[in-house]
Motif scaffolding. Structure first.
Motif, short mmCIF file in Angstrom:
data_model
loop_
_atom_site.label_atom_id
_atom_site.label_comp_id
_atom_site.label_asym_id
_atom_site.label_seq_id
_atom_site.Cartn_x
_atom_site.Cartn_y
_atom_site.Cartn_z
N ASP A 46 34.86 -10.80 -78.29
CA ASP A 46 34.03 -9.47 -78.61
C ASP A 46 34.49 -8.36 -77.79
O ASP A 46 35.53 -8.38 -77.17
N TRP A 47 33.66 -7.37 -77.76
CA TRP A 47 33.85 -6.24 -76.82
C TRP A 47 33.67 -6.40 -75.59
O TRP A 47 33.98 -5.86 -74.26
N LEU A 48 32.77 -7.20 -75.17
CA LEU A 48 32.12 -7.43 -73.89
C LEU A 48 33.24 -8.56 -73.23
O LEU A 48 33.37 -8.54 -72.02
N SER A 49 33.56 -9.48 -73.82
CA SER A 49 34.60 -10.65 -73.56
C SER A 49 35.72 -10.31 -74.05
O SER A 49 35.85 -10.41 -75.39
N ALA A 50 36.86 -10.40 -73.36
CA ALA A 50 38.17 -10.17 -74.10
C ALA A 50 38.75 -11.72 -74.63
O ALA A 50 38.01 -12.66 -74.23
N ASN A 51 39.64 -11.65 -75.65
CA ASN A 51 40.22 -12.92 -76.01
C ASN A 51 40.84 -13.81 -75.20
O ASN A 51 41.23 -13.24 -74.07
N HIS A 60 33.84 -12.28 -70.07
CA HIS A 60 33.20 -11.75 -69.11
C HIS A 60 32.22 -12.84 -68.64
O HIS A 60 31.90 -13.91 -69.10
N ALA A 61 31.81 -12.87 -67.32
CA ALA A 61 31.03 -13.56 -66.59
C ALA A 61 29.59 -13.72 -67.49
O ALA A 61 29.15 -15.03 -67.47
N ARG A 62 29.09 -12.88 -68.12
CA ARG A 62 27.86 -13.17 -69.01
C ARG A 62 28.18 -14.26 -70.17
O ARG A 62 27.36 -14.91 -70.40
N HIS A 63 29.34 -14.62 -70.44
CA HIS A 63 29.61 -15.36 -71.52
C HIS A 63 30.38 -16.70 -70.95
O HIS A 63 30.84 -17.41 -71.79
N ALA A 64 30.32 -16.89 -69.87
CA ALA A 64 31.27 -18.05 -69.08
C ALA A 64 30.80 -19.24 -69.54
O ALA A 64 31.66 -20.02 -70.06
N GLU A 65 29.52 -19.49 -70.14
CA GLU A 65 29.21 -20.82 -70.53
C GLU A 65 29.83 -21.09 -71.81
O GLU A 65 30.35 -22.25 -72.16
N HIS A 66 29.84 -20.07 -72.67
CA HIS A 66 30.64 -20.06 -73.99
C HIS A 66 31.94 -20.26 -73.85
O HIS A 66 32.63 -20.98 -74.77
N THR A 67 32.39 -19.62 -72.90
CA THR A 67 33.88 -19.44 -72.81
C THR A 67 34.30 -20.97 -72.36
O THR A 67 35.58 -21.60 -73.01
N VAL A 92 45.05 -20.71 -65.20
CA VAL A 92 44.63 -19.47 -65.58
C VAL A 92 45.47 -18.26 -65.24
O VAL A 92 45.82 -18.03 -64.04
N LEU A 93 45.79 -17.29 -66.31
CA LEU A 93 46.47 -16.24 -65.93
C LEU A 93 45.81 -14.87 -66.50
O LEU A 93 44.88 -15.10 -67.48
N ASN A 94 45.71 -13.81 -65.87
CA ASN A 94 45.15 -12.81 -66.26
C ASN A 94 46.13 -11.50 -66.67
O ASN A 94 47.19 -11.21 -65.64
N THR A 95 45.99 -10.90 -67.64
CA THR A 95 47.01 -9.79 -67.83
C THR A 95 46.38 -8.69 -67.06
O THR A 95 47.39 -7.67 -66.74
N HIS A 96 45.10 -8.64 -66.68
CA HIS A 96 44.48 -7.34 -65.61
C HIS A 96 43.24 -7.80 -65.30
O HIS A 96 42.83 -8.87 -65.64
N LEU A 97 42.60 -7.25 -64.33
CA LEU A 97 41.48 -8.00 -63.45
C LEU A 97 40.17 -7.05 -63.97
O LEU A 97 39.43 -7.04 -63.00
N HIS A 98 40.00 -6.28 -65.25
CA HIS A 98 38.89 -5.84 -65.41
C HIS A 98 37.89 -7.12 -65.71
O HIS A 98 38.31 -8.12 -66.14
N SER A 99 36.39 -6.68 -65.48
CA SER A 99 35.57 -7.70 -65.71
C SER A 99 35.49 -8.63 -66.96
O SER A 99 35.28 -9.72 -66.90
N ASP A 100 36.01 -8.02 -67.93
CA ASP A 100 35.77 -8.55 -69.49
C ASP A 100 37.04 -9.61 -69.71
O ASP A 100 37.25 -10.19 -70.51
N HIS A 101 38.03 -9.37 -68.67
CA HIS A 101 39.31 -10.21 -68.72
C HIS A 101 39.38 -11.34 -67.79
O HIS A 101 40.11 -12.42 -68.02
N CYS A 102 38.58 -11.27 -66.40
CA CYS A 102 38.81 -12.48 -65.47
C CYS A 102 37.20 -12.84 -65.08
O CYS A 102 37.19 -13.55 -64.33
N GLY A 103 36.15 -12.12 -65.67
CA GLY A 103 34.84 -12.70 -65.33
C GLY A 103 34.64 -14.27 -65.44
O GLY A 103 33.60 -14.75 -64.94
N GLY A 104 35.36 -14.82 -66.46
CA GLY A 104 35.30 -16.44 -66.40
C GLY A 104 35.99 -17.25 -65.46
O GLY A 104 36.00 -18.48 -65.28
N ASN A 105 36.93 -16.51 -64.63
CA ASN A 105 37.83 -17.08 -63.68
C ASN A 105 37.07 -18.24 -62.78
O ASN A 105 37.27 -19.22 -62.71
N ALA A 106 35.70 -17.47 -62.07
CA ALA A 106 35.22 -18.52 -61.35
C ALA A 106 34.85 -19.50 -61.80
O ALA A 106 34.77 -20.72 -61.24
#
Ligand SMILES: [Zn+2]
Length: 313
Positions: free
Chosen positions: A20-25, A44-51, A67-81
């Motif tokens: 969605d708009w909070l979490s990138a694809n 996004h980190a808020r959706h990490a469990e679902h991811t 894991v690759l990131n296109t860029h490091l906005h919080s909605d694109h790498c918030g699930g990395n951790a």
């Protein structure tokens, strides 16, 4: 998503997990020969469990390896951790962002100025523009895509002409051009990145948000039209950005006390910079007007003293 894309995705060994708009694809590749199982962008980190749950399903129980990131906005790498905690993954970020991640420089990574939340993660390698990366059965080109974010990259597969665009191209909207909010150059870079995409002539675009799409000419024309309007009147861009970033913050929190939200706006550096660009002398008044504008347009709902974002279309 059309049947045409399903055939391309199958040939490339990828699945798109549309969010969605909070979490990138997420674009997910199964392991193939020497190519490790990989996810591009982690939400996004808020959706990490679902991811995590979506990835476990997409990989059919196999371990995620990269894991690759296109860029490091919080909605694109918030699930990395969270993915690093779950699996032994190698994480690669755009080369230009590497030092900022190693030092966890929250100013440079934009989390402090934007008031966004992103859990710290480790980095193992970089994505260098001009290089290639093997994902699934094919090689993908890594290309620089400054504009929305100065360090962003694209991934392009030339045989099928498939583009993983991150936030450089969406189907119906143009992403906020962050450098312009702090009086750095971003419009010209955005235009150059759109030209690069036009030269690549992708058949399919997997955007950071929204479903994969085929009508690239129309998306490019729409983005250029919006960009021209922003170039003609940068304050229009600042007004658009303020609304978009406030909606993002509300999606991050779910609901927030109206007075607290106003206080957050006047304390968040990017909002202070946008107010300055718009010539707003009374910051509190501007913050209130910004909130009221979203409420008036039906994007935010008032519930008692709290404000809630309405589900996005
Ligand atoms: Zn972004």
């Amino acid at each position: 998503m059309s049947g045409g894309f399903a055939a391309t995705a199958a040939a490339l060994g990828l699945q798109v997990l549309q969010r969605d708009w909070l979490s990138a694809n997420q674009t997910v590749f199964a392991a193939c020969g020497d190519a490790p199982s990989t996810v591009v962008d982690t939400g996004h980190a808020r959706h990490a469990e679902h991811t995590l749950a979506l990835l476990e399903h997409a990989l059919g129980g196999a371990a995620l390896q990269q894991v690759l990131n296109t860029h490091l906005h919080s909605d694109h790498c918030g699930g990395n951790a969270a993915l690093q905690a779950r699996w032994r993954v190698q994480t690669r970020v755009p080369a230009a962002s590497h030092a900022a991640v190693v030092q966890w420089d929250e100013d440079r990574l934009s989390y402090r100025p934007s008031g966004q939340h992103c859990p710290r993660f480790a980095v193992d390698g970089v994505l260098v523009p001009g290089s290639r990366v093997r994902l699934g059965p094919t090689d993908w080109q890594v290309l620089a895509a400054p504009g929305h974010d100065p360090d962003a990259i694209l991934l392009f597969e030339p045989q099928s002409r498939t583009l993983i665009a991150g936030d450089a191209l969406w189907q119906n909207r143009l992403a906020v051009i962050f450098p312009e909010l702090v009086e750095a150059s971003g419009f010209a870079e955005t235009r150059a990145t759109l030209e690069l995409i036009e030269r690549l002539a992708p058949r399919w675009v997997i955007p950071g948000h929204g479903e994969p799409f085929e009508d690239v000419a129309e998306a490019l024309a729409g983005s250029r039209g919006r960009l021209s309007a922003f170039e003609a009147d940068p304050r229009r861009h600042a007004r658009h950005a303020a609304r978009a970033l406030l909606m993002f913050h509300l999606m991050e929190l779910g609901a927030v006390d109206a007075t607290e939200l106003q206080r957050w706006i006047v304390q968040t550096p990017l909002f202070v910079a946008m107010a300055r660009q718009l010539g707003a002398n009374d910051l509190s008044r501007w913050a209130l007007d910004l909130i009221e504008g979203l409420v008036g347009d039906g994007l935010v709902r008032r519930v008692g003293t709290r404000l809630q974002p309405m589900p996005s279309p």
